[in-house]
Write a protein that holds these residues in place. Structure first.
Motif, PDB file in Angstrom:
ATOM      1  N   THR A 190       9.764   4.428 -13.894  1.00 33.45           N
ATOM      2  CA  THR A 190      10.247   3.675 -15.405  1.00 33.45           C
ATOM      3  C   THR A 190      11.473   2.661 -15.024  1.00 33.45           C
ATOM      4  O   THR A 190      11.013   1.320 -14.967  1.00 33.45           O
ATOM      5  CB  THR A 190      11.021   3.815 -16.505  1.00 33.45           C
ATOM      6  N   LEU A 191      12.637   3.380 -13.728  1.00 36.19           N
ATOM      7  CA  LEU A 191      13.633   2.298 -13.418  1.00 36.19           C
ATOM      8  C   LEU A 191      12.206   1.491 -11.786  1.00 36.19           C
ATOM      9  O   LEU A 191      12.788   0.164 -12.547  1.00 36.19           O
ATOM     10  CB  LEU A 191      14.671   3.138 -12.181  1.00 36.19           C
ATOM     11  N   ASN A 192      11.972   1.854 -11.309  1.00 39.64           N
ATOM     12  CA  ASN A 192      11.442   0.771 -10.415  1.00 39.64           C
ATOM     13  C   ASN A 192       9.894   0.117 -11.241  1.00 39.64           C
ATOM     14  O   ASN A 192      10.022  -1.324 -10.519  1.00 39.64           O
ATOM     15  CB  ASN A 192      10.086   1.733  -9.222  1.00 39.64           C
ATOM     16  N   TYR A 193       9.557   0.405 -12.172  1.00 45.18           N
ATOM     17  CA  TYR A 193       8.823  -0.724 -13.102  1.00 45.18           C
ATOM     18  C   TYR A 193       9.421  -1.330 -13.158  1.00 45.18           C
ATOM     19  O   TYR A 193       8.945  -2.900 -12.930  1.00 45.18           O
ATOM     20  CB  TYR A 193       7.243   0.708 -14.282  1.00 45.18           C
ATOM     21  N   PHE A 195      -1.182 -10.948  -2.218  1.00 40.83           N
ATOM     22  CA  PHE A 195      -1.114 -10.173  -1.894  1.00 40.83           C
ATOM     23  C   PHE A 195      -0.892  -8.882  -2.372  1.00 40.83           C
ATOM     24  O   PHE A 195      -0.158  -7.767  -1.610  1.00 40.83           O
ATOM     25  CB  PHE A 195       0.171 -10.546  -0.433  1.00 40.83           C
ATOM     26  N   GLY A 196      -1.075  -8.256  -3.703  1.00 33.13           N
ATOM     27  CA  GLY A 196      -0.539  -7.263  -4.009  1.00 33.13           C
ATOM     28  C   GLY A 196      -1.767  -6.837  -4.907  1.00 33.13           C
ATOM     29  O   GLY A 196      -2.719  -7.252  -4.383  1.00 33.13           O
ATOM     30  N   PRO A 197      -1.552  -6.030  -5.646  1.00 34.42           N
ATOM     31  CA  PRO A 197      -2.917  -4.585  -5.890  1.00 34.42           C
ATOM     32  C   PRO A 197      -3.381  -5.293  -7.016  1.00 34.42           C
ATOM     33  O   PRO A 197      -3.478  -6.273  -7.708  1.00 34.42           O
ATOM     34  CB  PRO A 197      -1.958  -3.854  -6.846  1.00 34.42           C
ATOM     35  N   THR A 198      -4.413  -4.955  -7.266  1.00 34.07           N
ATOM     36  CA  THR A 198      -6.114  -5.613  -7.886  1.00 34.07           C
ATOM     37  C   THR A 198      -5.334  -4.889  -9.407  1.00 34.07           C
ATOM     38  O   THR A 198      -4.596  -3.984  -8.925  1.00 34.07           O
ATOM     39  CB  THR A 198      -6.785  -4.960  -7.933  1.00 34.07           C
ATOM     40  N   GLY A 199      -5.911  -5.020 -10.668  1.00 31.63           N
ATOM     41  CA  GLY A 199      -5.561  -4.840 -11.786  1.00 31.63           C
ATOM     42  C   GLY A 199      -4.350  -5.147 -12.370  1.00 31.63           C
ATOM     43  O   GLY A 199      -3.746  -4.758 -13.537  1.00 31.63           O
ATOM     44  N   VAL A 200      -3.551  -5.820 -11.812  1.00 33.43           N
ATOM     45  CA  VAL A 200      -2.074  -6.331 -12.347  1.00 33.43           C
ATOM     46  C   VAL A 200      -2.059  -7.806 -12.307  1.00 33.43           C
ATOM     47  O   VAL A 200      -2.231  -8.471 -11.544  1.00 33.43           O
ATOM     48  CB  VAL A 200      -1.302  -5.808 -11.023  1.00 33.43           C
ATOM     49  N   ALA A 225       0.975  -2.295 -24.573  1.00 32.59           N
ATOM     50  CA  ALA A 225       0.267  -1.046 -25.037  1.00 32.59           C
ATOM     51  C   ALA A 225      -0.338  -0.550 -24.507  1.00 32.59           C
ATOM     52  O   ALA A 225      -1.028  -0.711 -23.225  1.00 32.59           O
ATOM     53  CB  ALA A 225      -0.388  -1.460 -26.604  1.00 32.59           C
ATOM     54  N   GLY A 226       0.481   1.331 -24.421  1.00 34.49           N
ATOM     55  CA  GLY A 226      -0.527   2.391 -23.937  1.00 34.49           C
ATOM     56  C   GLY A 226      -0.449   2.949 -21.828  1.00 34.49           C
ATOM     57  O   GLY A 226       1.132   1.264 -22.076  1.00 34.49           O
ATOM     58  N   THR A 227      -0.394   3.585 -21.657  1.00 31.28           N
ATOM     59  CA  THR A 227       0.107   3.449 -20.080  1.00 31.28           C
ATOM     60  C   THR A 227      -0.589   2.402 -18.731  1.00 31.28           C
ATOM     61  O   THR A 227      -1.466   2.387 -18.884  1.00 31.28           O
ATOM     62  CB  THR A 227      -0.352   4.536 -19.699  1.00 31.28           C
ATOM     63  N   GLN A 228       0.329   1.847 -18.549  1.00 28.28           N
ATOM     64  CA  GLN A 228       0.114   0.640 -18.011  1.00 28.28           C
ATOM     65  C   GLN A 228      -0.144   0.886 -16.538  1.00 28.28           C
ATOM     66  O   GLN A 228       0.017   2.052 -15.704  1.00 28.28           O
ATOM     67  CB  GLN A 228       1.730  -0.344 -17.741  1.00 28.28           C
ATOM     68  N   ASN A 229      -0.487  -0.185 -15.885  1.00 24.42           N
ATOM     69  CA  ASN A 229      -0.898   0.125 -14.103  1.00 24.42           C
ATOM     70  C   ASN A 229       0.252   0.581 -13.408  1.00 24.42           C
ATOM     71  O   ASN A 229       0.625   0.042 -13.030  1.00 24.42           O
ATOM     72  CB  ASN A 229      -1.876  -1.130 -13.714  1.00 24.42           C
ATOM     73  N   ILE A 230       0.914   1.427 -13.653  1.00 22.33           N
ATOM     74  CA  ILE A 230       2.601   1.724 -12.700  1.00 22.33           C
ATOM     75  C   ILE A 230       2.313   1.404 -11.244  1.00 22.33           C
ATOM     76  O   ILE A 230       3.556   0.466 -10.994  1.00 22.33           O
ATOM     77  CB  ILE A 230       3.027   3.112 -13.219  1.00 22.33           C
ATOM     78  N   ALA A 231       1.671   2.117 -10.874  1.00 23.72           N
ATOM     79  CA  ALA A 231       1.574   2.168  -9.242  1.00 23.72           C
ATOM     80  C   ALA A 231       1.248   0.644  -8.933  1.00 23.72           C
ATOM     81  O   ALA A 231       2.216  -0.168  -7.851  1.00 23.72           O
ATOM     82  CB  ALA A 231       0.615   2.949  -8.777  1.00 23.72           C
ATOM     83  N   ILE A 254       1.076  -1.142  -0.422  1.00 21.86           N
ATOM     84  CA  ILE A 254       0.126   0.018   0.261  1.00 21.86           C
ATOM     85  C   ILE A 254       0.939   1.751   0.064  1.00 21.86           C
ATOM     86  O   ILE A 254       0.920   2.386  -0.547  1.00 21.86           O
ATOM     87  CB  ILE A 254      -1.112   0.035   1.200  1.00 21.86           C
ATOM     88  N   THR A 255       1.712   1.082   1.111  1.00 21.97           N
ATOM     89  CA  THR A 255       2.576   2.604   0.736  1.00 21.97           C
ATOM     90  C   THR A 255       3.341   2.583  -0.377  1.00 21.97           C
ATOM     91  O   THR A 255       3.351   4.154  -1.127  1.00 21.97           O
ATOM     92  CB  THR A 255       3.694   2.434   2.310  1.00 21.97           C
ATOM     93  N   SER A 256       3.903   1.534  -1.222  1.00 23.94           N
ATOM     94  CA  SER A 256       4.733   2.082  -2.550  1.00 23.94           C
ATOM     95  C   SER A 256       3.581   2.008  -3.123  1.00 23.94           C
ATOM     96  O   SER A 256       4.626   3.082  -4.167  1.00 23.94           O
ATOM     97  CB  SER A 256       5.328   0.423  -3.100  1.00 23.94           C
ATOM     98  N   GLN A 257       2.577   2.371  -3.521  1.00 23.71           N
ATOM     99  CA  GLN A 257       1.588   2.921  -4.664  1.00 23.71           C
ATOM    100  C   GLN A 257       1.369   4.657  -3.847  1.00 23.71           C
ATOM    101  O   GLN A 257       1.186   4.976  -4.897  1.00 23.71           O
ATOM    102  CB  GLN A 257       0.290   2.086  -4.473  1.00 23.71           C
ATOM    103  N   VAL A 258       1.222   4.256  -2.922  1.00 21.01           N
ATOM    104  CA  VAL A 258       0.459   5.903  -2.285  1.00 21.01           C
ATOM    105  C   VAL A 258       2.041   6.570  -2.623  1.00 21.01           C
ATOM    106  O   VAL A 258       1.140   8.074  -3.077  1.00 21.01           O
ATOM    107  CB  VAL A 258       0.429   5.577  -0.779  1.00 21.01           C
ATOM    108  N   GLU A 259       3.011   5.931  -2.253  1.00 21.06           N
ATOM    109  CA  GLU A 259       4.333   6.993  -2.601  1.00 21.06           C
ATOM    110  C   GLU A 259       4.608   6.858  -3.826  1.00 21.06           C
ATOM    111  O   GLU A 259       4.961   8.420  -4.061  1.00 21.06           O
ATOM    112  CB  GLU A 259       5.460   5.838  -2.148  1.00 21.06           C
ATOM    113  N   TYR A 260       4.586   6.082  -4.778  1.00 15.08           N
ATOM    114  CA  TYR A 260       4.291   5.926  -6.627  1.00 15.08           C
ATOM    115  C   TYR A 260       3.588   7.967  -6.879  1.00 15.08           C
ATOM    116  O   TYR A 260       3.715   8.781  -7.194  1.00 15.08           O
ATOM    117  CB  TYR A 260       4.045   6.405  -7.060  1.00 15.08           C
ATOM    118  N   TYR A 261       2.497   8.257  -6.449  1.00  8.84           N
ATOM    119  CA  TYR A 261       0.516   8.826  -6.662  1.00  8.84           C
ATOM    120  C   TYR A 261       1.414  10.346  -6.036  1.00  8.84           C
ATOM    121  O   TYR A 261       1.478  11.907  -6.832  1.00  8.84           O
ATOM    122  CB  TYR A 261      -0.002   8.828  -6.430  1.00  8.84           C
TER     123      TYR A 261
END
Length: 393
Positions: free
Chosen positions: A56-59, A215-220, A262-268, A30-37
């Motif tokens: 890009t590096l973290n992705y 135990f990871g995010p949805t949509g990935v 293709a397109g912008t991925q679910n980076i967070a 959760i923290t890693s996604q909030v930190e990205y945004y």
């Protein structure tokens, strides 16, 4: 003790036993996604300013994390998707459509049935289904007979049944398929939450992965592709981030994995998925499997003491999910009552209607555990089930 790592359990008094549907997320995910945004929200693989480079590096580091986690030879063999459903649809549309026959099992999730119907395949007409016995065991004799009659087929099999927790011997399934020059995709939606996966040891051709069930995010999610098949794989969709050069006459594509994303991925989400994998590495599969085995046995033992309970498979070669019914009781009614008693589980067909029809039932009550569950959770479930049964009889 593991519940302290998951904020959900600090904010809820629910007994959560629906882990086959989705798992809870540890704090670092959760923290890693909030930190990205909040701190470096930017698109990947496009701009060259600082935050974009960090994104890009973290992705890409997440890709390397997953590569290492499943022992893939190269990071180029890891293609990020929205999840197992998209991964299966991707391979079905971009690769498997060229095969005369697709072979699946009777325990498949709809996500590994409907895509084949969309290709016009039906039972006996481009689609073959391997049966199971009364204990839901995979019928290897029938499987080999189908392969003998249909060499050079595409085999698509679930690793662990989401509905019943039954574990297929995928290594044996893969080896037998390769004997008959067939290609294999494994639906690993339920796998990584419960056990270590080594794609090289399995010798699997395609392996579909879900983040939110791990135990990871949805949509990935992701699809692992054997290196020898990458050049045969066509992009599922095209557009931004997939191309090398475009004019109005033609387009040339990048190499894998980029031409498939293709397109912008679910980076967070991808970054969060890497944190989930790192968390699992920290806990260790030895501890996870020990905890879950003890809990699964305890669950089965306690359920067995309830009157008129009906099971559909034993605990051998099973993990995660346990499905059952009670004689002359509607499973939906149990679900409604348990919800009022703050027990979260699933009732219904679990996106596995064909096997439910084969068993001549409309659905089941499904308890699905994770390593953060406890015997206390099971005790609360049993108490609630006893109360529900008393109300319904």
């Amino acid at each position: 003790m593991f519940k302290n790592d998951f904020p959900y359990f600090s904010n809820s008094d629910i007994v959560y036993l629906d882990n086959a549907a989705t798992t809870q997320k540890p704090k670092e995910v959760i923290t890693s996604q909030v930190e990205y945004y909040e701190k470096y929200c930017a698109n990947t693989h496009r701009s060259s300013f600082g935050d974009a480079n960090k994104a890009t590096l973290n992705y890409e580091n997440a890709r390397k994390t997953l590569q290492k986690f499943i022992n893939a030879p190269t990071k180029e063999q890891i293609i990020f998707t929205k999840g197992v459903t998209e991964s299966i649809n991707f391979i079905a549309s971009s690769y498997a459509k060229k095969f005369d026959k697709v072979i699946i099992s009777s325990l498949e999730h709809h996500s590994n049935i409907v895509p084949w119907h969309m290709q016009g395949r039906t039972l006996g007409e481009g689609l073959e289904v391997v049966s199971c016995n009364d204990n839901l065991d995979f019928d290897f004799v029938e499987y080999e007979d189908i392969l003998k009659q249909n060499p050079n087929s595409f085999v698509s099999i679930t690793h662990i049944s989401n509905a019943f927790g039954k574990i297929h011997d995928i290594k044996a399934i893969i080896k037998l398929a390769h004997k008959y020059k067939s290609v294999v995709m494994i639906d690993g939606a339920q796998s990584l939450a419960h056990m270590n996966i080594d794609v090289q040891d399995l010798d699997v051709d395609f392996f579909a992965i879900s983040a939110h069930k791990t135990f990871g995010p949805t949509g990935v999610g992701a699809i692992y592709v054997k290196e020898s098949l990458l050049k045969e794989l066509e992009p599922y969709q095209t557009g931004g981030a997939t191309i090398h050069e475009v004019d109005f006459l033609s387009s040339t594509m990048l190499d894998s994995p980029y031409k498939f994303e293709a397109g912008t991925q679910n980076i967070a989400g991808v970054i969060g998925f890497a944190k989930a994998l790192e968390y699992l590495e920290k806990v260790g599969y030895e501890a996870i499997m020990k905890q879950e085995h003890e809990l699964y046995e305890y669950l089965t033992d306690q359920l067995s003491k309830l009157p008129n309970i009906i099971f559909y498979n034993d605990t051998e070669d099973s993990i995660g999910s346990k499905s059952f019914n009670f004689k002359n009781i509607i499973h939906d009614d149990i679900g409604i009552l348990l919800d009022k008693m703050k027990i979260a589980l699933r009732v219904g067909h679990h996106c596995a209607q064909p096997i439910m029809k084969q068993l001549n039932i409309k659905g089941t009550i499904r308890v699905s555990i994770a390593f953060y569950n406890t015997k206390e959770d099971i005790d609360k479930l049993i108490t609630a089930l006893k109360k529900a049964l008393d109300m319904l009889r």
